[in-house]
Write an enzyme that holds these catalytic residues in place. Sequence first.
Site, PDB file in Angstrom:
ATOM      1  N   HIS A 124      10.212  47.311  50.508  1.00 49.81           N
ATOM      2  CA  HIS A 124      10.589  47.850  51.703  1.00 49.81           C
ATOM      3  C   HIS A 124      11.979  47.955  51.747  1.00 49.81           C
ATOM      4  CE1 HIS A 124       9.970  48.637  55.837  1.00 49.81           C
ATOM      5  NE2 HIS A 124      11.402  48.183  55.983  1.00 49.81           N
ATOM      6  N   CYS A 125      12.567  48.925  51.984  1.00 50.04           N
ATOM      7  CA  CYS A 125      14.206  49.292  51.904  1.00 50.04           C
ATOM      8  C   CYS A 125      14.681  49.684  53.227  1.00 50.04           C
ATOM      9  CB  CYS A 125      14.298  50.635  51.109  1.00 50.04           C
ATOM     10  SG  CYS A 125      16.077  50.889  50.897  1.00 50.04           S
ATOM     11  N   VAL A 126      15.590  48.722  53.662  1.00 51.73           N
ATOM     12  CA  VAL A 126      16.122  48.838  54.909  1.00 51.73           C
ATOM     13  C   VAL A 126      17.199  49.977  55.153  1.00 51.73           C
ATOM     14  CG1 VAL A 126      15.960  46.345  55.242  1.00 51.73           C
ATOM     15  CG2 VAL A 126      18.325  47.262  54.234  1.00 51.73           C
TER      16      VAL A 126
END
Length: 307
Positions: free
Chosen positions: A156-158
């Site tokens: 999951h990439c912020v």
Amino acid sequence: MYRSGAVMAWNVFRFCTALRGLGSIMILLVLGVVGVTYYAVVLTNYGPSLASSGGFLDVLIALSVLVLFHCLLVMLLWCYFSVVFTDPGSVPPNWRPELDEERGEADPLTTSEFGASPADSGNPRIRFCRKCNQLKPPRCHHCSVCGRCVLKMDHHCVWVVNCVGALNYKYFLLFLFYTFLETTVVTLSLLPQFIAFFSDGEIPGTPGTLATTFLAFVLNLSFALSVLGFLIMHISLVSGNTTTIEAYEKKTSPKWRYDLGRKRNFEQVFGLDKRYWFIPAYSEEDLRRIPALHGLEYPSKPDLDAQ
């Protein structure tokens, strides 16, 4: 002991909730960095150089920098928003596996093996997510931030406010690629101005424009170096047909059933049509010919299947 576990679960939940809340803030931060860079490169330095009555070489350099800068910026933003707005891949409703592909078994799964409740069947051939209360396809993982299972989840990439999975992994890699190229071009183009800060001569410009140029150089140099590390890591993952999560899970296993060789591994992500390799899209032919692009089926090594 129970209290400690409950506190840990609560802390993780709060962390995931905080990541969800970043949302538009991270997108605005990215656009802010782009805006500062655009102001420093185009409006402060090379735009005026192009409009001035300088020498032919100065005009040529300014034109080259501006054309390259805008081309890379368009590709960067195209890839970035493709990652942001593309669903990484969800498990279709009522999906059921025909066989245990992830364990490499060739015997088809029967209806009786699913039972009334797959969650309570205890069958190791069936992958089930208790959080989503659904069956899990091969290479699928649950994302605590998104609150759902993601096909071939990488992480999951912020920065993109989204999961990186089967359907947008290529777009994420292109985003890293064009970000590295863009930040490198900006760093090199602003290097003369940055060096001038430490010289004894007078520097043209207002304090505001000088500060923006200095900030843009530092930001782009930092991003270029950090993105280069991520790019190298993901090139290694693509060459082995694995994800960040899988690389961690299989670190004790010398063989990986989905490693088909570098060429085929690359095609599993970027497709066969070379015209589409550098844009965030796939050809209709590739989508028909490569099931892995849909995130539910993945070819594997026959010798490992036999084992």
